[in-house]
Design an enzyme around this catalytic site. Structure first.
Site, PDB file in Angstrom:
ATOM      1  CB  THR A  41     -21.154  21.648   9.050  1.00 35.58           C
ATOM      2  OG1 THR A  41     -20.986  22.477   7.917  1.00 35.58           O
ATOM      3  CG2 THR A  41     -19.828  21.448   9.747  1.00 35.58           C
ATOM      4  CG  ASP A  90     -16.419  27.542  10.709  1.00 35.83           C
ATOM      5  OD1 ASP A  90     -17.081  27.590   9.657  1.00 35.83           O
ATOM      6  OD2 ASP A  90     -16.678  26.750  11.640  1.00 35.83           O
TER       7      ASP A  90
HETATM    8  N1  ASP Z   1     -19.384  26.356   9.164  1.00 40.41           N
HETATM    9  C1  ASP Z   1     -19.520  25.855   7.819  1.00 40.41           C
HETATM   10  C2  ASP Z   1     -18.835  26.808   6.868  1.00 40.41           C
HETATM   11  O1  ASP Z   1     -19.002  28.005   7.005  1.00 40.41           O
HETATM   12  C3  ASP Z   1     -20.944  25.662   7.381  1.00 40.41           C
HETATM   13  C4  ASP Z   1     -21.859  24.968   8.351  1.00 40.41           C
HETATM   14  O2  ASP Z   1     -21.516  24.751   9.506  1.00 40.41           O
HETATM   15  O3  ASP Z   1     -22.957  24.616   7.937  1.00 40.41           O
HETATM   16  O4  ASP Z   1     -18.200  26.352   5.971  1.00 40.41           O
END
Ligand code: ASP
Length: 305
Positions: free
Chosen positions: A171, A202
């Site tokens: 991300t 999130d």
């Molecule tokens: N926070 C992101 C999600 O849960 C994934 C990530 O940060 O890698 O969609």
């Protein structure tokens, strides 16, 4: 206010377990994105312009799980989440489970600018973006060879009921404070590999994955969305800034609380309106890079300090 550190930007390219072979490319990617955002700030543009430029840059980098290079859902499709928030007036825009746009953060920005809603999801988000003149791309365009291979591997693993491999996150996000002390944050992701279609994490939830308020600062989160949502990680981190904690300390306290309360894995980056930069993570690694008025060349890292 001590403004010697303004303007400032910090970006991340995801918290998680990076294979050693992917470390150099992750560091290079966040370094370039921080430089891109800082160029805007140095030219007198707003923190909002800077975070959009940095996140857009990372969405276009196929090595990160956002825009081109996003992970695939259980059905082999791409569904993106993204958000942007401007701390001066708390205006925010976000998209969830959006398909077919190379730069979901620009769709989020269009929602923020239009101002009626904060979060649009799925088909409605797609129709909104098309109606505002944003160009869509075909279903396969955002899928890279690397993510296709990871998806096949994960499908086979699930068939064999083999133990789950180390989760690789990618991300992307940015938080910035401009020369006037206004702050902004933006985050973008393909979410979690093999997620159920329609799952929203999130990232596009204001106060969970993304938050900005000139009264405290701006923050972007990464990691297991289901844990980050439960504690409202970015909102919590900014509240700690507002209560007078330094940026590094606020990040550590917020991630520590998440660890204790959810046992989930996450990381956060943040900036305060005076240009103080912080980050913390409880995963093995989190790629991040930052620049500020005193250090205009990006400083990047991936290991815990
Ligand atoms: N926070 C992101 C999600 O849960 C994934 C990530 O940060 O890698 O969609």
């Amino acid at each position: 206010m001590n403004k010697t550190r303004l303007p400032a930007i910090v970006v991340h390219g995801g918290a998680g377990i990076y294979g050693d072979d992917t470390v150099p490319e992750a560091i290079e990617g966040v370094r370039l994105a921080a430089a891109e955002g800082f160029r805007k700030l140095a030219a007198g543009e707003s923190a909002l312009c800077a975070v959009l430029a940095a996140v857009r840059h990372l969405e276009d980098d196929p090595r990160f799980n956002a825009g081109t290079g996003s992970v695939l859902t259980a059905e082999g499709t791409v569904e993106n989440d993204a958000a942007v928030m401007w701390g001066e007036d708390l205006s925010a825009g976000a998209v969830g489970a959006l398909s077919g746009f190379a730069n979901p953060v620009l769709v989020a920005e269009e929602i923020r600018r239009e101002g009626t809603h904060v979060l649009l999801a799925g088909e409605g988000a797609r129709r909104f973006a098309l109606g505002r003149g944003l160009a869509s791309v075909g279903p396969g365009v955002l899928v890279t060879e690397r993510q296709r291979a990871r998806w096949i591997e994960e499908r086979e693993r699930r068939k064999a009921a083999a133990p789950a491999p180390a989760v690789v996150h990618g991300t992307v996000g940015a938080a910035a404070a401009d020369a006037s002390g206004h702050v902004a944050a933006a985050t973008s992701t393909g979410g979690l590999l093999f997620k159920f279609p329609g799952r929203i994490g999130d990232t596009p939830i204001i106060g969970a994955g993304t938050f900005a308020d000139d009264l405290g600062g701006a923050a972007s989160a990464t990691g297991q969305g289901e844990a980050i949502l439960k504690v409202g990680l970015t909102r919590r981190a900014v509240e700690l800034l507002r209560a007078g904690h330094g940026a590094m300390e606020a990040a550590r306290i917020a991630v520590g609380e998440l660890s204790r309360r959810t046992r989930g894995e996450a990381g956060v980056i943040l900036v305060d309106p005076a240009g103080g930069i912080g980050w913390a993570f409880n995963t093995r690694r989190m790629s991040r890079a930052s620049c500020d008025g005193a250090h205009p060349e990006p400083a990047a890292g991936i290991e815990a300090d």
